[in-house]
Design an enzyme around this catalytic site. Structure first.
Site, mmCIF file in Angstrom:
data_model
loop_
_atom_site.group_PDB
_atom_site.id
_atom_site.type_symbol
_atom_site.label_atom_id
_atom_site.label_comp_id
_atom_site.label_asym_id
_atom_site.label_seq_id
_atom_site.Cartn_x
_atom_site.Cartn_y
_atom_site.Cartn_z
ATOM 1 N N ASP A 335 0.888 -1.119 0.047
ATOM 2 C CA ASP A 335 -0.101 0.056 0.125
ATOM 3 C C ASP A 335 0.941 1.284 -0.119
ATOM 4 O O ASP A 335 2.052 1.245 0.422
ATOM 5 C CB ASP A 335 -0.878 -0.047 1.132
ATOM 6 C CG ASP A 335 -1.923 0.991 1.113
ATOM 7 O OD1 ASP A 335 -2.146 1.784 0.252
ATOM 8 O OD2 ASP A 335 -2.863 1.015 2.194
ATOM 9 N N ASP A 596 -0.094 -4.060 7.075
ATOM 10 C CA ASP A 596 -0.118 -4.062 8.252
ATOM 11 C C ASP A 596 -1.562 -3.864 8.720
ATOM 12 O O ASP A 596 -1.801 -3.500 10.064
ATOM 13 C CB ASP A 596 0.726 -2.828 8.901
ATOM 14 C CG ASP A 596 0.163 -1.574 8.190
ATOM 15 O OD1 ASP A 596 -0.845 -1.422 7.211
ATOM 16 O OD2 ASP A 596 0.678 -0.506 8.307
ATOM 17 N N ASP A 600 -5.233 -7.659 5.647
ATOM 18 C CA ASP A 600 -4.097 -8.142 4.986
ATOM 19 C C ASP A 600 -3.478 -9.361 5.376
ATOM 20 O O ASP A 600 -2.468 -9.854 4.588
ATOM 21 C CB ASP A 600 -2.697 -7.088 5.130
ATOM 22 C CG ASP A 600 -2.867 -5.631 4.390
ATOM 23 O OD1 ASP A 600 -3.427 -5.714 3.509
ATOM 24 O OD2 ASP A 600 -2.502 -4.649 4.866
ATOM 25 N N ASN A 664 38.754 -34.351 -2.368
ATOM 26 C CA ASN A 664 39.633 -35.161 -1.408
ATOM 27 C C ASN A 664 39.086 -36.456 -1.221
ATOM 28 O O ASN A 664 40.001 -37.791 -1.264
ATOM 29 C CB ASN A 664 40.140 -34.409 -0.386
ATOM 30 C CG ASN A 664 40.870 -33.080 -0.664
ATOM 31 O OD1 ASN A 664 41.378 -32.984 -1.829
ATOM 32 N ND2 ASN A 664 41.136 -32.440 0.422
ATOM 33 N N ASN A 689 38.800 -34.116 8.268
ATOM 34 C CA ASN A 689 37.383 -33.607 7.954
ATOM 35 C C ASN A 689 37.368 -32.747 9.134
ATOM 36 O O ASN A 689 36.638 -31.608 8.875
ATOM 37 C CB ASN A 689 36.584 -34.980 8.204
ATOM 38 C CG ASN A 689 35.181 -34.264 7.934
ATOM 39 O OD1 ASN A 689 34.685 -33.679 6.926
ATOM 40 N ND2 ASN A 689 34.150 -34.747 8.814
ATOM 41 N N ASP A 693 36.710 -28.724 8.282
ATOM 42 C CA ASP A 693 35.233 -28.060 8.705
ATOM 43 C C ASP A 693 35.347 -26.767 9.368
ATOM 44 O O ASP A 693 34.393 -25.868 9.489
ATOM 45 C CB ASP A 693 34.647 -29.088 9.409
ATOM 46 C CG ASP A 693 33.909 -30.107 8.629
ATOM 47 O OD1 ASP A 693 33.666 -29.800 7.625
ATOM 48 O OD2 ASP A 693 33.213 -31.018 9.217
#
Length: 847
Positions: A335, A596, A600, A664, A689, A693
């Site tokens: 609006d 709002d 709505d 890998n 690993n 990570d």
């Protein structure tokens, strides 16, 4: 005085058939409400007023959830088996690495969860109740049976309630009954067998007030309500976003590849007569390396971090998964009030039917606004603050609140035994209840004789961008009560003109949105002439407007063909908003809707991203995915940028998991087939690993290149698969180059091969993150300090570790310095090749 607590667990059947005073007695409360102590006791007995318990994991549960992966559980079992078979060091190292990985995930997820809870508390929905005889606003979940709630337009009904008092009360029950039109409600006693849709004395949880006011007794809460029973049977779940769908399928894809690879590797190793337990542990460790077990945690961390950053820009995310859609949004519907305009409505003038200033029009408009007690709105606030005429001699007798069907507000006042009904509202709706019109000098005309003149003025005012309100009155004699039927045979008095100035820098903000690939479309109830004025303020060339009446006559197919080209939808009725949004979505857009108001809710649900504001009515805030702390497009603009940054950073982890890490592990699986020994021990694979990570957990803090923010992007699984193929293969090429250098150039032993391969794989996987995180040459895009520092630390650790006592525990050995030189050359070539491949890849494949 405390009420009888024996009634605390009383849940009456057919309470709509029980008189109010009787049910108050049975439940153990009064019209003045519960005491604070009683409310606390009942909250313990009934539990929170929720349809499902909050997903709030305690620390222990969250920590244990880090190890729920079947692969991790099997690995722990295998480690225990190793311990009992006498291989104590291997078993302890495996458990220690799994534990460290779990602690890392737990720490990140706990922080993310706590941050999100704090943000959601900012936009918590509250209910007005009587406690200790006074009005209090409490969180919806703390409402208990026996509470007395006070409701007005825009409020959500907090439980199944019996009406004690009401005034022109209309409730939207579409969520429960499917009925489109609001239901009128009032206090009365109904037969036991009255069907749900006809219980006019009952308010149901999940519905909301459209107009009017009420004082009601909460009888049932949470799962015991009618809506709770429906919820339990249907188990509502928010629709899966495109991003969630893509992540889920990506996870399945990697798991399938992992499963096939691991089973094949284990079978071949056993066939080659290698140690069964070592082969089993090797396969499992490989599975841990291949499985994106950090993906859920990385996504949670990224989204929570994005939500925190968006909160700094005054954008509160209620549903984290909506961030991706927010970033993908390419159409925003809104609006004009408060979005394009300042949101501070001001009175321009009060005029009679001839267009002359009128004190009487201003007085009657003020009386109407001053005594209004229903839906609080900026229009009445503007009237009350414009001029304050003396109304001390007037007394309010009755009121018919504003609603979106009549579009009028009527007040009955008395002065010196003379009762006057004053109505104001949308001009056409006021005119339809008028039979006469009054001039400035008091002359009364037939409304038809004045209609042409009234409409001519209306057109002039609208072309100036002014909002026009009609004011009318009727002498009611001695009548002291009114209803909607009283609004007839009224006298049209004149016009109240209002204006809402455009926001400073409006055109610049709209241009900035366009530059981000977001097109703004205005959906307004104002007439076409006012809409055209708004279009000029927006700086839209070749403005295209579609009216609600024209929309009504368009078929779905015809609307689909036009919807992308329309800039402003004018004179739109509340139920047409949803149709517009659905058409925009069908036309291939990711649609955001900013609303709002009371009406709505359906539009916010229909959009891909429902956006509301902190000052919105409850029903709008509940339906929204995102809540702005300021109703301002510039705030939204920053939110869109943060949403896209979050999306980009999440994709970075996906790219990493599909390039160096995957390459890998794939290479290692292949190497195990032609080597006479395992290329890495299970403990070494797990350590690899864990170390690779570690930098990836800082991805949420990474900076994002401007070109990745400038356009909306959507999840594309095919793009990711292509990325995985290109960069996974590239990674494997340099892995095998490393194998060759270790075996044929340096003639490494088993321990030396494993040490060299561990060192190269961790260093390359860590550094390649800095390459694939950007589409630019890596030296032209600065990573965040956390990502850079974490990467450099891991590189240093992987190089130093083999020369320490801890390295010996992992069966590493010291290497000749020449290997470090060779490794440096291989990694440098890998980074250079990745840069070239990246340039070619992005030039040919667009995303």
């Amino acid at each position: 005085m405390e009420h009888n607590q024996s009634a605390a667990k009383y849940q009456p059947d057919a309470f709509w058939n029980i008189p109010a005073d009787e049910i108050l007695r049975q439940i153990g409360t009064t019209p003045q409400g519960l005491t604070g102590n009683e409310a606390r006791q009942r909250l313990e007995q009934y539990g929170s007023n929720l349809l499902k318990p909050k997903k709030r994991l305690d620390s222990l549960t969250l920590f244990l959830s880090q190890f729920k992966s079947p692969i991790i559980l099997i690995l722990i079992f295998a480690a225990i088996l190793s311990f009992f078979l006498g291989d104590h060091p291997t078993a302890l190292i495996i458990v220690a690495i799994i534990l460290i990985s779990g602690i890392l995930g737990f720490w990140q997820e706990r922080g993310a969860a706590d941050a999100v809870q704090k943000l959601l508390a900012i936009v918590e929905i509250k209910a007005a109740v009587l406690r200790d005889g006074k009005r209090q606003d409490i969180p919806l979940e703390q409402v208990v049976p026996g509470d007395i709630v006070l409701l007005s337009a825009g409020d959500s009904v907090p439980g199944d309630c019996l009406i004690l008092e009401s005034s022109d009360l209309f409730i939207n029950e579409a969520t429960l009954t499917g009925e489109t039109f609001p239901s009128e409600k009032s206090a009365e006693v109904l037969p036991v067998d009255t069907p749900l849709a006809k219980r006019t004395n009952t308010l149901f949880m999940g519905t909301n007030v459209v107009s009017g006011t009420a004082k009601a007794l909460v009888v049932l809460t949470g799962k015991n309500t009618e809506f709770g029973k429906v919820f339990e049977s249907l188990r509502f779940r928010p629709p899966e976003t495109e991003f969630e769908h893509g992540i889920r399928h990506f996870g399945f894809f990697l798991m399938e590849v992992t499963l096939m690879l691991v089973v094949a590797i284990f079978a071949i190793n056993v066939y080659l007569h290698r140690h069964v337990l070592d082969s089993f542990l090797f396969s499992l460790a490989l599975a841990v390396g291949l499985t994106p077990q950090l993906l859920p945690a990385i996504i949670s961390i990224n989204l929570a971090h994005g939500a925190k950053r968006m909160a700094k820009e005054k954008v509160i995310v209620k549903r984290l998964e909506s961030i991706e859609n927010f970033g993908s949004m390419n159409v925003l519907c809104s609006d004009k009030t408060g979005t394009l305009t300042a949101g501070i409505v001001q009175v321009n003038s009060a005029l009679d039917i001839d267009g002359r200033d009128s004190e009487k029009v201003l007085l009657y408009a003020y009386l109407n606004a001053f005594f209004e007690t229903g839906f609080k709105n900026p229009l009445d606030e503007a009237i009350r603050s414009y001029e304050k005429p003396d109304v001390s001699e007037y007394k309010k007798l009755d009121e018919v609140p504003y609603d979106f069907i009549r579009r009028r507000l009527s007040i009955l006042v008395s002065k010196k035994d003379k009762n006057i009904l004053v109505a104001k509202g949308a001009l056409s709706n006021v005119l339809e209840v008028c039979s006469k019109a009054e001039t400035l000098d008091g002359k009364i005309l037939d409304i038809e004789a004045a209609r042409e003149q009234i409409m001519r003025h209306f057109k002039e005012f609208s072309e100036q961008g002014l909002r026009t309100i009609g004011v009318s009155y009727r002498d009611m004699g001695s009548v002291s009560e009114i209803n909607k039927d009283s609004e007839k045979d009224m006298t049209f008095l004149g016009f109240l003109l209002l204006f809402d100035p455009p926001k400073p820098g409006l055109i610049e903000v709209i241009k900035a949105l366009n530059n981000l690939g977001v097109k703004l479309k205005v959906i307004t109830g104002d007439n076409q002439l006012v809409a055209a004025s708004v279009g000029k303020q927006m700086g839209i060339p070749n403005l295209k407007i579609l009216s609600g009446q024209e929309l009504h006559h368009l078929s779905g197919e015809a609307l689909l063909g036009q919807v992308n080209n329309i800039d402003i939808f004018a004179e739109v009725e509340p139920n047409q908003k949803e149709r517009i949004l659905i058409a925009l979505k069908k036309a291939g857009n990711v649609v955001g809707y900013m609303g709002d108001g009371i009406n709505d809710g359906p539009a916010l649900h229909a959009s891909d991203v429902g956006i509301s504001v902190e000052s919105a009515v409850d029903v709008a805030k509940e339906a929204a995915d995102i809540v702005l702390l300021e109703k301002d497009l510039s705030v939204l603009l920053k939110g869109v940028e943060e949403g896209r940054s979050t999306f980009s950073n999440t994709l970075k982890y996906v790219f990493m998991a599909t390039s160096a890490n995957f390459g890998n592990m794939f290479s290692m699986a292949g190497a195990s087939l032609f080597l006479s020994f395992l290329p890495l021990l299970p403990t070494q694979i797990l350590l690899t690993n864990l170390l690779t990570d570690f930098p990836e957990t800082t991805i949420a803090t990474d900076s994002v290149d401007r070109e990745l923010i400038e356009k909306p992007r959507r999840w594309n699984i095919k793009f990711i698969q292509r990325f995985m193929l290109v960069f996974g293969i590239l990674s494997s090429v340099f892995d095998y180059l490393t194998f060759g250098a270790l075996l044929f150039l340096l003639h490494a032993s088993e321990a030396g091969f494993r040490t060299g391969w561990f060192m190269e794989s961790v260093v390359s996987a860590s550094l390649i993150v800095l390459v694939i995180r950007t589409r630019r040459p890596f030296f032209k895009s600065k990573p965040s300090k956390y990502l850079l520092v974490a990467t450099l630390i891991i590189v240093a650790v992987s190089i130093i570790l083999p020369y320490t006592h801890l390295g010996k525990l992992f069966a590493f050995t010291t290497l000749h310095p020449i290997f470090l030189l060779v490794m440096g050359i291989i990694v440098a070539l890998y980074i250079l090749s990745a840069e070239i491949a990246k340039k070619i890849f992005y030039s040919r494949i667009k995303f």
